[in-house]
Motif scaffolding. Structure first.
Motif, PDB file in Angstrom:
ATOM      1  N   LYS A 177      47.871  62.855  50.574  1.00 27.23           N
ATOM      2  CA  LYS A 177      47.475  64.252  51.896  1.00 27.23           C
ATOM      3  C   LYS A 177      46.617  63.144  52.872  1.00 27.23           C
ATOM      4  CE  LYS A 177      45.989  69.168  51.494  1.00 27.23           C
ATOM      5  NZ  LYS A 177      45.556  69.853  50.943  1.00 27.23           N
ATOM      6  N   GLN A 178      45.435  63.074  52.358  1.00 34.74           N
ATOM      7  CA  GLN A 178      45.243  62.485  53.411  1.00 34.74           C
ATOM      8  C   GLN A 178      45.717  61.166  54.694  1.00 34.74           C
ATOM      9  OE1 GLN A 178      41.652  60.480  51.839  1.00 34.74           O
ATOM     10  NE2 GLN A 178      40.601  60.210  53.966  1.00 34.74           N
ATOM     11  N   ALA A 179      46.551  60.604  54.168  1.00 36.41           N
ATOM     12  CA  ALA A 179      47.119  59.978  54.580  1.00 36.41           C
ATOM     13  C   ALA A 179      48.043  60.612  55.560  1.00 36.41           C
ATOM     14  CB  ALA A 179      47.924  58.827  53.697  1.00 36.41           C
ATOM     15  N   SER A 180      48.731  61.407  55.324  1.00 35.56           N
ATOM     16  CA  SER A 180      49.424  62.513  55.886  1.00 35.56           C
ATOM     17  C   SER A 180      48.753  63.355  56.967  1.00 35.56           C
ATOM     18  CB  SER A 180      50.109  63.990  54.894  1.00 35.56           C
ATOM     19  OG  SER A 180      50.787  64.501  55.829  1.00 35.56           O
ATOM     20  N   MET A 181      47.721  63.571  56.458  1.00 36.19           N
ATOM     21  CA  MET A 181      46.369  64.215  58.001  1.00 36.19           C
ATOM     22  C   MET A 181      46.026  63.276  59.006  1.00 36.19           C
ATOM     23  SD  MET A 181      44.344  66.659  55.563  1.00 36.19           S
ATOM     24  CE  MET A 181      43.449  67.079  56.749  1.00 36.19           C
ATOM     25  N   VAL A 182      45.948  61.811  58.130  1.00 30.35           N
ATOM     26  CA  VAL A 182      45.697  60.520  59.636  1.00 30.35           C
ATOM     27  C   VAL A 182      46.884  60.772  60.052  1.00 30.35           C
ATOM     28  CG1 VAL A 182      44.756  58.649  59.623  1.00 30.35           C
ATOM     29  CG2 VAL A 182      43.670  60.209  57.834  1.00 30.35           C
ATOM     30  N   GLN A 183      47.526  60.869  59.906  1.00 29.24           N
ATOM     31  CA  GLN A 183      48.927  60.218  60.550  1.00 29.24           C
ATOM     32  C   GLN A 183      49.054  61.344  61.250  1.00 29.24           C
ATOM     33  OE1 GLN A 183      52.742  59.756  58.255  1.00 29.24           O
ATOM     34  NE2 GLN A 183      53.686  59.058  60.256  1.00 29.24           N
ATOM     35  N   GLN A 184      49.051  62.427  61.759  1.00 27.09           N
ATOM     36  CA  GLN A 184      49.324  63.430  62.266  1.00 27.09           C
ATOM     37  C   GLN A 184      47.770  63.702  63.109  1.00 27.09           C
ATOM     38  OE1 GLN A 184      48.944  67.968  60.345  1.00 27.09           O
ATOM     39  NE2 GLN A 184      48.742  68.774  62.239  1.00 27.09           N
ATOM     40  N   LYS A 185      46.584  63.175  62.927  1.00 31.75           N
ATOM     41  CA  LYS A 185      45.681  63.188  63.860  1.00 31.75           C
ATOM     42  C   LYS A 185      46.601  62.120  65.187  1.00 31.75           C
ATOM     43  CE  LYS A 185      42.451  66.142  62.379  1.00 31.75           C
ATOM     44  NZ  LYS A 185      42.296  66.908  63.533  1.00 31.75           N
ATOM     45  N   LEU A 186      46.777  61.144  64.466  1.00 30.25           N
ATOM     46  CA  LEU A 186      47.302  59.893  65.313  1.00 30.25           C
ATOM     47  C   LEU A 186      48.428  60.151  65.994  1.00 30.25           C
ATOM     48  CD1 LEU A 186      46.409  56.755  62.783  1.00 30.25           C
ATOM     49  CD2 LEU A 186      45.139  57.485  64.611  1.00 30.25           C
ATOM     50  N   GLN A 187      49.457  60.719  65.412  1.00 28.46           N
ATOM     51  CA  GLN A 187      50.641  62.032  66.513  1.00 28.46           C
ATOM     52  C   GLN A 187      50.124  62.626  67.239  1.00 28.46           C
ATOM     53  OE1 GLN A 187      53.172  62.733  63.518  1.00 28.46           O
ATOM     54  NE2 GLN A 187      54.479  60.945  63.390  1.00 28.46           N
ATOM     55  N   GLU A 188      49.474  63.669  66.991  1.00 29.42           N
ATOM     56  CA  GLU A 188      48.498  64.821  68.111  1.00 29.42           C
ATOM     57  C   GLU A 188      47.956  63.395  69.192  1.00 29.42           C
ATOM     58  OE1 GLU A 188      46.008  67.029  66.343  1.00 29.42           O
ATOM     59  OE2 GLU A 188      47.902  67.854  64.972  1.00 29.42           O
ATOM     60  N   ALA A 189      47.437  63.005  69.050  1.00 29.07           N
ATOM     61  CA  ALA A 189      45.728  61.757  70.004  1.00 29.07           C
ATOM     62  C   ALA A 189      47.360  60.953  71.050  1.00 29.07           C
ATOM     63  CB  ALA A 189      45.205  60.743  69.163  1.00 29.07           C
ATOM     64  N   GLN A 190      48.199  60.842  71.068  1.00 28.32           N
ATOM     65  CA  GLN A 190      49.113  59.586  71.116  1.00 28.32           C
ATOM     66  C   GLN A 190      50.378  61.212  71.872  1.00 28.32           C
ATOM     67  OE1 GLN A 190      51.169  57.037  68.914  1.00 28.32           O
ATOM     68  NE2 GLN A 190      50.970  55.438  69.823  1.00 28.32           N
ATOM     69  N   ALA A 191      50.270  62.107  71.950  1.00 31.25           N
ATOM     70  CA  ALA A 191      50.723  63.148  72.378  1.00 31.25           C
ATOM     71  C   ALA A 191      49.714  63.408  73.290  1.00 31.25           C
ATOM     72  CB  ALA A 191      51.377  64.113  71.466  1.00 31.25           C
ATOM     73  N   LYS A 192      48.528  63.167  73.311  1.00 31.71           N
ATOM     74  CA  LYS A 192      47.602  63.919  74.390  1.00 31.71           C
ATOM     75  C   LYS A 192      48.099  62.861  75.355  1.00 31.71           C
ATOM     76  CE  LYS A 192      44.756  66.691  71.382  1.00 31.71           C
ATOM     77  NZ  LYS A 192      43.486  67.059  70.781  1.00 31.71           N
TER      78      LYS A 192
ATOM     79  N   ARG B 177      39.192  57.362  69.425  1.00 30.52           N
ATOM     80  CA  ARG B 177      38.719  58.001  68.458  1.00 30.52           C
ATOM     81  C   ARG B 177      37.797  59.044  68.279  1.00 30.52           C
ATOM     82  NH1 ARG B 177      34.176  54.827  73.182  1.00 30.52           N
ATOM     83  NH2 ARG B 177      34.787  52.722  72.830  1.00 30.52           N
ATOM     84  N   ASP B 178      38.560  60.302  68.814  1.00 29.79           N
ATOM     85  CA  ASP B 178      38.367  61.479  67.990  1.00 29.79           C
ATOM     86  C   ASP B 178      38.847  61.135  66.972  1.00 29.79           C
ATOM     87  OD1 ASP B 178      36.779  61.586  70.284  1.00 29.79           O
ATOM     88  OD2 ASP B 178      38.083  63.187  71.242  1.00 29.79           O
ATOM     89  N   ALA B 179      41.077  60.644  66.755  1.00 31.58           N
ATOM     90  CA  ALA B 179      41.713  60.579  65.949  1.00 31.58           C
ATOM     91  C   ALA B 179      41.088  60.293  64.241  1.00 31.58           C
ATOM     92  CB  ALA B 179      42.543  60.430  66.546  1.00 31.58           C
ATOM     93  N   ALA B 180      39.968  58.869  64.824  1.00 38.40           N
ATOM     94  CA  ALA B 180      39.740  57.767  64.085  1.00 38.40           C
ATOM     95  C   ALA B 180      38.502  59.003  63.407  1.00 38.40           C
ATOM     96  CB  ALA B 180      39.257  57.074  64.858  1.00 38.40           C
TER      97      ALA B 180
END
Length: 110
Positions: free
Chosen positions: A9-24, A91-94
């Motif tokens: 679940k945590q890995a999925s959340m991290v992946q989602q945050k990184l994808q959101e950061a890349q989209a931004k 950084r925000d995603a991390a």
């Protein structure tokens, strides 16, 4: 120690945050300027130049070298700004990953 389901679940959340950061990062648009604003350009987060504005006084014969230098300087200004935005987004995603998280390499668009 976390169980496997919590880690997934945590890995999925991290992946989602990184994808959101890349989209931004891709949606970002910055303006670079040089020569006191005589040359301005816009760069998208992908590195594509979307606009270029050149003061007409730079179009005079013999100003080609100056103009080329100003365009390169405006591009460098925009690229620095874009790099700063991309670094902050990652950084925000991390931050959501907790202490000691390792970030992937930032995408290189240039």
């Amino acid at each position: 120690m976390m169980d496997f389901q919590q880690m997934m679940k945590q890995a999925s959340m991290v992946q989602q945050k990184l994808q959101e950061a890349q989209a931004k990062m891709h949606e970002s648009v910055v303006t670079g300027a040089s020569g006191g604003g005589m040359v301005k350009l816009e760069l998208k987060g992908t590195g594509d130049m979307t606009a270029l504005s050149i003061d007409p006084s730079l179009m005079a014969p013999g100003e080609g070298e100056v103009l080329a230098d100003l365009i390169r300087a405006a591009y460098a200004d925009a690229r620095r700004k874009l790099d700063d935005i991309n670094t902050q987004l990652m950084r925000d995603a991390a931050a959501s990953m907790g202490p000691g998280a390792v970030l992937p390499d930032l995408p290189k668009f240039f």
